[in-house]
Scaffold this motif. Structure first.
Motif, PDB file in Angstrom:
ATOM      1  N   TYR A  28       0.831  -1.196   0.000  1.00 54.50           N
ATOM      2  CA  TYR A  28       0.000   0.000   0.000  1.00 54.50           C
ATOM      3  C   TYR A  28       0.872   1.255   0.000  1.00 54.50           C
ATOM      4  O   TYR A  28       0.561   2.240  -0.684  1.00 54.50           O
ATOM      5  CB  TYR A  28      -0.949   0.012   1.203  1.00 54.50           C
ATOM      6  CG  TYR A  28      -1.807   1.245   1.254  1.00 54.50           C
ATOM      7  CD1 TYR A  28      -2.866   1.414   0.372  1.00 54.50           C
ATOM      8  CD2 TYR A  28      -1.528   2.273   2.165  1.00 54.50           C
ATOM      9  CE1 TYR A  28      -3.642   2.563   0.390  1.00 54.50           C
ATOM     10  CE2 TYR A  28      -2.300   3.421   2.199  1.00 54.50           C
ATOM     11  CZ  TYR A  28      -3.353   3.566   1.309  1.00 54.50           C
ATOM     12  OH  TYR A  28      -4.112   4.702   1.331  1.00 54.50           O
ATOM     13  N   SER A  31       1.891   1.996  -3.463  1.00 48.61           N
ATOM     14  CA  SER A  31       0.784   2.573  -4.213  1.00 48.61           C
ATOM     15  C   SER A  31       0.674   4.075  -3.940  1.00 48.61           C
ATOM     16  O   SER A  31       0.534   4.886  -4.865  1.00 48.61           O
ATOM     17  CB  SER A  31      -0.522   1.866  -3.835  1.00 48.61           C
ATOM     18  OG  SER A  31      -1.612   2.451  -4.487  1.00 48.61           O
ATOM     19  N   GLN A  35       1.360   7.227  -6.619  1.00 46.88           N
ATOM     20  CA  GLN A  35       0.312   8.203  -6.897  1.00 46.88           C
ATOM     21  C   GLN A  35       0.727   9.609  -6.476  1.00 46.88           C
ATOM     22  O   GLN A  35       0.577  10.551  -7.242  1.00 46.88           O
ATOM     23  CB  GLN A  35      -0.981   7.798  -6.202  1.00 46.88           C
ATOM     24  CG  GLN A  35      -2.157   8.608  -6.675  1.00 46.88           C
ATOM     25  CD  GLN A  35      -3.478   7.994  -6.284  1.00 46.88           C
ATOM     26  OE1 GLN A  35      -3.554   6.956  -5.673  1.00 46.88           O
ATOM     27  NE2 GLN A  35      -4.546   8.667  -6.649  1.00 46.88           N
ATOM     28  N   VAL A  43      -1.587   5.837 -11.656  1.00 45.71           N
ATOM     29  CA  VAL A  43      -2.431   5.099 -10.720  1.00 45.71           C
ATOM     30  C   VAL A  43      -2.325   3.631 -11.112  1.00 45.71           C
ATOM     31  O   VAL A  43      -2.570   3.270 -12.259  1.00 45.71           O
ATOM     32  CB  VAL A  43      -3.895   5.574 -10.787  1.00 45.71           C
ATOM     33  CG1 VAL A  43      -4.757   4.769  -9.827  1.00 45.71           C
ATOM     34  CG2 VAL A  43      -3.989   7.061 -10.482  1.00 45.71           C
ATOM     35  N   VAL A  44      -1.931   2.806 -10.147  1.00 42.74           N
ATOM     36  CA  VAL A  44      -1.719   1.394 -10.428  1.00 42.74           C
ATOM     37  C   VAL A  44      -2.620   0.578  -9.515  1.00 42.74           C
ATOM     38  O   VAL A  44      -2.723   0.853  -8.322  1.00 42.74           O
ATOM     39  CB  VAL A  44      -0.237   1.000 -10.183  1.00 42.74           C
ATOM     40  CG1 VAL A  44      -0.004  -0.450 -10.493  1.00 42.74           C
ATOM     41  CG2 VAL A  44       0.690   1.880 -10.998  1.00 42.74           C
ATOM     42  N   GLU A  45      -3.272  -0.411 -10.087  1.00 44.26           N
ATOM     43  CA  GLU A  45      -4.111  -1.311  -9.291  1.00 44.26           C
ATOM     44  C   GLU A  45      -3.239  -2.025  -8.260  1.00 44.26           C
ATOM     45  O   GLU A  45      -2.100  -2.408  -8.552  1.00 44.26           O
ATOM     46  CB  GLU A  45      -4.751  -2.364 -10.200  1.00 44.26           C
ATOM     47  CG  GLU A  45      -5.603  -1.793 -11.306  1.00 44.26           C
ATOM     48  CD  GLU A  45      -7.076  -1.897 -10.984  1.00 44.26           C
ATOM     49  OE1 GLU A  45      -7.447  -2.661 -10.083  1.00 44.26           O
ATOM     50  OE2 GLU A  45      -7.840  -1.179 -11.639  1.00 44.26           O
ATOM     51  N   ASP A  46      -3.789  -2.203  -7.058  1.00 46.08           N
ATOM     52  CA  ASP A  46      -3.043  -2.896  -6.003  1.00 46.08           C
ATOM     53  C   ASP A  46      -2.586  -4.272  -6.458  1.00 46.08           C
ATOM     54  O   ASP A  46      -1.467  -4.687  -6.167  1.00 46.08           O
ATOM     55  CB  ASP A  46      -3.895  -3.022  -4.737  1.00 46.08           C
ATOM     56  CG  ASP A  46      -4.092  -1.692  -4.030  1.00 46.08           C
ATOM     57  OD1 ASP A  46      -3.349  -0.733  -4.329  1.00 46.08           O
ATOM     58  OD2 ASP A  46      -4.986  -1.621  -3.179  1.00 46.08           O
ATOM     59  N   ILE A  49       0.627  -4.167  -8.326  1.00 47.81           N
ATOM     60  CA  ILE A  49       1.777  -3.921  -7.458  1.00 47.81           C
ATOM     61  C   ILE A  49       2.203  -5.213  -6.775  1.00 47.81           C
ATOM     62  O   ILE A  49       3.389  -5.550  -6.746  1.00 47.81           O
ATOM     63  CB  ILE A  49       1.456  -2.821  -6.422  1.00 47.81           C
ATOM     64  CG1 ILE A  49       1.345  -1.477  -7.142  1.00 47.81           C
ATOM     65  CG2 ILE A  49       2.522  -2.764  -5.333  1.00 47.81           C
ATOM     66  CD1 ILE A  49       0.870  -0.334  -6.287  1.00 47.81           C
TER      67      ILE A  49
END
Length: 113
Positions: A28, A31, A35, A43-46, A49
């Protein structure tokens, strides 16, 4: 349509390695770093990652250990290995060369085939 920028293949791995070169982080935290550091443009989806972290861990570019977050939750913290640091340096040189070359081509005028 979103205003966020798409990531080129391999870019997410390089950005994760860069973040971990600054400090150990959990997923997190990565992330948030992506951002905030991009002013919201990346913006990357969790899930992407965590997939990248597993891939990097499998390649021994990062190591993970369990820790406790600022809000007292258990999380896996990832740390860059020396092999990961070397890989990041190589990737950053390649990225700089690529960006410079594309920039030259985009600035080209006239001529042509």
């Amino acid at each position: 349509m979103s205003d966020s920028l798409p990531l080129l293949k391999g870019t997410l791995d390089m950005l994760i390695l860069k973040a971990l070169s600054i400090e150990s982080m959990h997923g997190y935290g990565l992330s948030v770093w992506l951002q905030e550091g991009s002013d919201g443009d990346i913006v990357v989806e969790d899930s992407a990652i965590y997939q990248a972290l597993r891939r990097l861990e499998g390649r021994r570019l990062v190591e993970a250990e369990w820790g406790v977050t600022e809000n007292s939750r258990r999380a896996r913290y990832y740390t860059l290995t020396s092999q990961g640091r070397d890989h990041l340096a190589d990737e950053a040189r390649t990225w700089d060369r690529y960006a410079e070359t594309v920039g030259k081509l985009l600035a080209a005028e006239g001529g042509g085939v």
